[in-house]
Design a protein around this motif. Structure first.
Motif, PDB file in Angstrom:
ATOM      1  N   LEU A 182       1.631  12.233   5.348  1.00 27.80           N
ATOM      2  CA  LEU A 182       0.961  12.224   6.653  1.00 27.80           C
ATOM      3  C   LEU A 182       0.321  10.879   6.920  1.00 27.80           C
ATOM      4  O   LEU A 182      -0.307  10.284   6.030  1.00 27.80           O
ATOM      5  CB  LEU A 182      -0.119  13.309   6.705  1.00 27.80           C
ATOM      6  CG  LEU A 182       0.360  14.753   6.609  1.00 27.80           C
ATOM      7  CD1 LEU A 182      -0.832  15.708   6.748  1.00 27.80           C
ATOM      8  CD2 LEU A 182       1.419  15.071   7.665  1.00 27.80           C
ATOM      9  N   ASP A 183       0.452  10.414   8.165  1.00 27.41           N
ATOM     10  CA  ASP A 183      -0.259   9.210   8.597  1.00 27.41           C
ATOM     11  C   ASP A 183      -1.760   9.515   8.579  1.00 27.41           C
ATOM     12  O   ASP A 183      -2.196  10.562   9.066  1.00 27.41           O
ATOM     13  CB  ASP A 183       0.188   8.822  10.012  1.00 27.41           C
ATOM     14  CG  ASP A 183      -0.255   7.412  10.384  1.00 27.41           C
ATOM     15  OD1 ASP A 183       0.618   6.564  10.628  1.00 27.41           O
ATOM     16  OD2 ASP A 183      -1.485   7.164  10.434  1.00 27.41           O
ATOM     17  N   ASN A 222      -4.137   8.073  10.154  1.00 26.45           N
ATOM     18  CA  ASN A 222      -4.724   7.966  11.497  1.00 26.45           C
ATOM     19  C   ASN A 222      -3.722   8.523  12.513  1.00 26.45           C
ATOM     20  O   ASN A 222      -3.105   7.768  13.284  1.00 26.45           O
ATOM     21  CB  ASN A 222      -5.050   6.505  11.839  1.00 26.45           C
ATOM     22  CG  ASN A 222      -6.208   5.986  11.020  1.00 26.45           C
ATOM     23  OD1 ASN A 222      -6.078   4.984  10.328  1.00 26.45           O
ATOM     24  ND2 ASN A 222      -7.333   6.662  11.073  1.00 26.45           N
ATOM     25  N   ILE A 245       1.078   4.332  -2.667  1.00 29.40           N
ATOM     26  CA  ILE A 245       1.021   5.749  -2.275  1.00 29.40           C
ATOM     27  C   ILE A 245       2.184   6.505  -2.924  1.00 29.40           C
ATOM     28  O   ILE A 245       1.985   7.554  -3.541  1.00 29.40           O
ATOM     29  CB  ILE A 245       1.041   5.879  -0.737  1.00 29.40           C
ATOM     30  CG1 ILE A 245      -0.330   5.439  -0.171  1.00 29.40           C
ATOM     31  CG2 ILE A 245       1.397   7.293  -0.304  1.00 29.40           C
ATOM     32  CD1 ILE A 245      -0.393   5.359   1.340  1.00 29.40           C
ATOM     33  N   LEU A 264       4.913   9.703   8.049  1.00 31.74           N
ATOM     34  CA  LEU A 264       5.625   8.455   7.788  1.00 31.74           C
ATOM     35  C   LEU A 264       6.657   8.707   6.704  1.00 31.74           C
ATOM     36  O   LEU A 264       6.343   9.363   5.704  1.00 31.74           O
ATOM     37  CB  LEU A 264       4.643   7.376   7.313  1.00 31.74           C
ATOM     38  CG  LEU A 264       3.477   7.077   8.254  1.00 31.74           C
ATOM     39  CD1 LEU A 264       2.493   6.107   7.589  1.00 31.74           C
ATOM     40  CD2 LEU A 264       3.972   6.491   9.573  1.00 31.74           C
ATOM     41  N   ILE A 299       0.836  -1.200   0.000  1.00 33.39           N
ATOM     42  CA  ILE A 299       0.000   0.000   0.000  1.00 33.39           C
ATOM     43  C   ILE A 299       0.875   1.255   0.000  1.00 33.39           C
ATOM     44  O   ILE A 299       0.543   2.251  -0.649  1.00 33.39           O
ATOM     45  CB  ILE A 299      -0.992  -0.034   1.187  1.00 33.39           C
ATOM     46  CG1 ILE A 299      -2.013   1.088   1.072  1.00 33.39           C
ATOM     47  CG2 ILE A 299      -0.299   0.046   2.525  1.00 33.39           C
ATOM     48  CD1 ILE A 299      -3.257   0.860   1.882  1.00 33.39           C
ATOM     49  N   PHE A 300       2.019   1.192   0.665  1.00 36.48           N
ATOM     50  CA  PHE A 300       2.890   2.369   0.698  1.00 36.48           C
ATOM     51  C   PHE A 300       3.580   2.581  -0.659  1.00 36.48           C
ATOM     52  O   PHE A 300       3.823   3.726  -1.052  1.00 36.48           O
ATOM     53  CB  PHE A 300       3.906   2.267   1.833  1.00 36.48           C
ATOM     54  CG  PHE A 300       3.319   2.507   3.211  1.00 36.48           C
ATOM     55  CD1 PHE A 300       1.988   2.878   3.383  1.00 36.48           C
ATOM     56  CD2 PHE A 300       4.109   2.357   4.346  1.00 36.48           C
ATOM     57  CE1 PHE A 300       1.452   3.099   4.658  1.00 36.48           C
ATOM     58  CE2 PHE A 300       3.579   2.587   5.624  1.00 36.48           C
ATOM     59  CZ  PHE A 300       2.247   2.959   5.780  1.00 36.48           C
ATOM     60  N   GLU A 351       1.602  -3.174  11.191  1.00 41.46           N
ATOM     61  CA  GLU A 351       0.414  -3.150  10.338  1.00 41.46           C
ATOM     62  C   GLU A 351       0.771  -3.191   8.854  1.00 41.46           C
ATOM     63  O   GLU A 351       0.151  -3.934   8.094  1.00 41.46           O
ATOM     64  CB  GLU A 351      -0.367  -1.864  10.661  1.00 41.46           C
ATOM     65  CG  GLU A 351      -1.691  -1.716   9.956  1.00 41.46           C
ATOM     66  CD  GLU A 351      -2.316  -0.335  10.218  1.00 41.46           C
ATOM     67  OE1 GLU A 351      -2.199   0.191  11.352  1.00 41.46           O
ATOM     68  OE2 GLU A 351      -2.904   0.214   9.280  1.00 41.46           O
ATOM     69  N   VAL A 352       1.741  -2.408   8.465  1.00 34.92           N
ATOM     70  CA  VAL A 352       2.055  -2.305   7.029  1.00 34.92           C
ATOM     71  C   VAL A 352       3.457  -2.871   6.780  1.00 34.92           C
ATOM     72  O   VAL A 352       4.444  -2.365   7.330  1.00 34.92           O
ATOM     73  CB  VAL A 352       1.977  -0.833   6.561  1.00 34.92           C
ATOM     74  CG1 VAL A 352       2.377  -0.727   5.094  1.00 34.92           C
ATOM     75  CG2 VAL A 352       0.559  -0.285   6.758  1.00 34.92           C
ATOM     76  N   HIS A 389       7.972   6.458  11.823  1.00 35.21           N
ATOM     77  CA  HIS A 389       6.984   7.452  12.252  1.00 35.21           C
ATOM     78  C   HIS A 389       7.731   8.660  12.812  1.00 35.21           C
ATOM     79  O   HIS A 389       8.595   8.497  13.691  1.00 35.21           O
ATOM     80  CB  HIS A 389       6.111   6.902  13.390  1.00 35.21           C
ATOM     81  CG  HIS A 389       5.240   5.744  13.026  1.00 35.21           C
ATOM     82  ND1 HIS A 389       3.872   5.860  12.842  1.00 35.21           N
ATOM     83  CD2 HIS A 389       5.518   4.430  12.832  1.00 35.21           C
ATOM     84  CE1 HIS A 389       3.351   4.677  12.564  1.00 35.21           C
ATOM     85  NE2 HIS A 389       4.329   3.786  12.549  1.00 35.21           N
ATOM     86  N   HIS A 397       9.050   1.711   7.363  1.00 36.97           N
ATOM     87  CA  HIS A 397       8.721   3.129   7.537  1.00 36.97           C
ATOM     88  C   HIS A 397       9.111   3.580   8.933  1.00 36.97           C
ATOM     89  O   HIS A 397       9.158   2.790   9.874  1.00 36.97           O
ATOM     90  CB  HIS A 397       7.232   3.387   7.293  1.00 36.97           C
ATOM     91  CG  HIS A 397       6.306   2.535   8.103  1.00 36.97           C
ATOM     92  ND1 HIS A 397       6.001   1.239   7.754  1.00 36.97           N
ATOM     93  CD2 HIS A 397       5.618   2.783   9.252  1.00 36.97           C
ATOM     94  CE1 HIS A 397       5.163   0.729   8.635  1.00 36.97           C
ATOM     95  NE2 HIS A 397       4.916   1.640   9.573  1.00 36.97           N
ATOM     96  N   GLY A 418       5.769  -1.040  12.480  1.00 35.36           N
ATOM     97  CA  GLY A 418       5.743  -1.980  11.357  1.00 35.36           C
ATOM     98  C   GLY A 418       4.851  -3.174  11.614  1.00 35.36           C
ATOM     99  O   GLY A 418       4.993  -4.216  10.978  1.00 35.36           O
TER     100      GLY A 418
HETATM  101  P1  5GP Z   1       2.695   0.208  11.651  1.00 35.70           P
HETATM  102  O1  5GP Z   1       2.901  -0.698  10.444  1.00 35.70           O
HETATM  103  O2  5GP Z   1       3.871   1.133  11.867  1.00 35.70           O
HETATM  104  O3  5GP Z   1       2.325  -0.562  12.886  1.00 35.70           O
HETATM  105  O4  5GP Z   1       1.434   1.125  11.337  1.00 35.70           O
HETATM  106  C1  5GP Z   1       1.187   1.617  10.039  1.00 35.70           C
HETATM  107  C2  5GP Z   1       0.802   3.070  10.079  1.00 35.70           C
HETATM  108  O5  5GP Z   1       0.430   3.435   8.764  1.00 35.70           O
HETATM  109  C3  5GP Z   1      -0.394   3.398  10.983  1.00 35.70           C
HETATM  110  O6  5GP Z   1      -0.060   4.486  11.839  1.00 35.70           O
HETATM  111  C4  5GP Z   1      -1.526   3.738  10.002  1.00 35.70           C
HETATM  112  O7  5GP Z   1      -2.378   4.760  10.476  1.00 35.70           O
HETATM  113  C5  5GP Z   1      -0.768   4.170   8.759  1.00 35.70           C
HETATM  114  N1  5GP Z   1      -1.473   3.831   7.524  1.00 35.70           N
HETATM  115  C6  5GP Z   1      -1.989   2.616   7.203  1.00 35.70           C
HETATM  116  N2  5GP Z   1      -2.561   2.650   5.984  1.00 35.70           N
HETATM  117  C7  5GP Z   1      -2.395   3.923   5.532  1.00 35.70           C
HETATM  118  C8  5GP Z   1      -2.768   4.584   4.319  1.00 35.70           C
HETATM  119  O8  5GP Z   1      -3.377   4.015   3.416  1.00 35.70           O
HETATM  120  N3  5GP Z   1      -2.430   5.884   4.195  1.00 35.70           N
HETATM  121  C9  5GP Z   1      -1.750   6.561   5.177  1.00 35.70           C
HETATM  122  N4  5GP Z   1      -1.466   7.843   4.953  1.00 35.70           N
HETATM  123  N5  5GP Z   1      -1.373   5.976   6.339  1.00 35.70           N
HETATM  124  C10 5GP Z   1      -1.701   4.679   6.512  1.00 35.70           C
END
Ligand code: 5GP
Length: 132
Positions: free
Chosen positions: A28-29, A31, A8, A39, A4-5, A88-89, A95, A93, A86
């Protein structure tokens, strides 16, 4: 399949872009846990930050430094905090989180709900202060 990143960074999925060069991207994140929560990613797709090759990883931190300075200039905050989760995605990346207190870096608290216009204004304000 692209993460997904990657989508983006390639402009296939919209985002509030903060900075970009040929190897790195900042946005920008969606959420945020603080206003201006950003990010930064390498465009090269690697799941885990600490598996990224040394040259790309060191470049990512230098890119993040410039983004952090622009955040600091754009937003009322004491410091820019750094977090690596990391969970979730699966695309490496960092933060970058504007901080006024320890509580600002709590990922368990409810996320900020910002209007599109506010996201856009924050991104623009950071972009305007970013130097390549
Ligand atoms: P992590 O992988 O670091 O645990 O969390 C992933 C971060 O990416 C979360 O803070 C979430 O809000 C953000 N995130 C997930 N999907 C998207 C997206 O589609 N767009 C953006 N801008 N941020 C996202």
């Amino acid at each position: 399949m692209s993460s997904i990143f990657s989508k983006i960074a390639q402009g296939e999925i919209p985002c509030y872009k903060v900075a970009e060069d040929d190897r790195y991207f900042a946005f920008l994140d969606i959420n945020p846990i603080a206003k201006g929560h950003t990010l930064v990613i390498p465009k090269k797709e690697v799941d885990y930050l600490f598996d990224v090759d040394a040259q790309t990883l060191s470049g990512l931190w230098l890119f993040a430094q410039k983004v952090a300075k622009a955040q600091q200039a754009a937003l009322p905050c004491k410091r820019i905090g750094v977090a690596v989760l990391g969970l979730e995605v699966p695309h490496a990346h960092i933060h970058l989180i504007p901080l006024n207190s320890e509580a600002d870096v709590d990922f368990k608290k409810p996320k900020l709900e910002l209007e599109k216009e506010e996201f856009a204004a924050i991104a623009e304000s950071i972009r305007a202060r970013h130097t390549a």
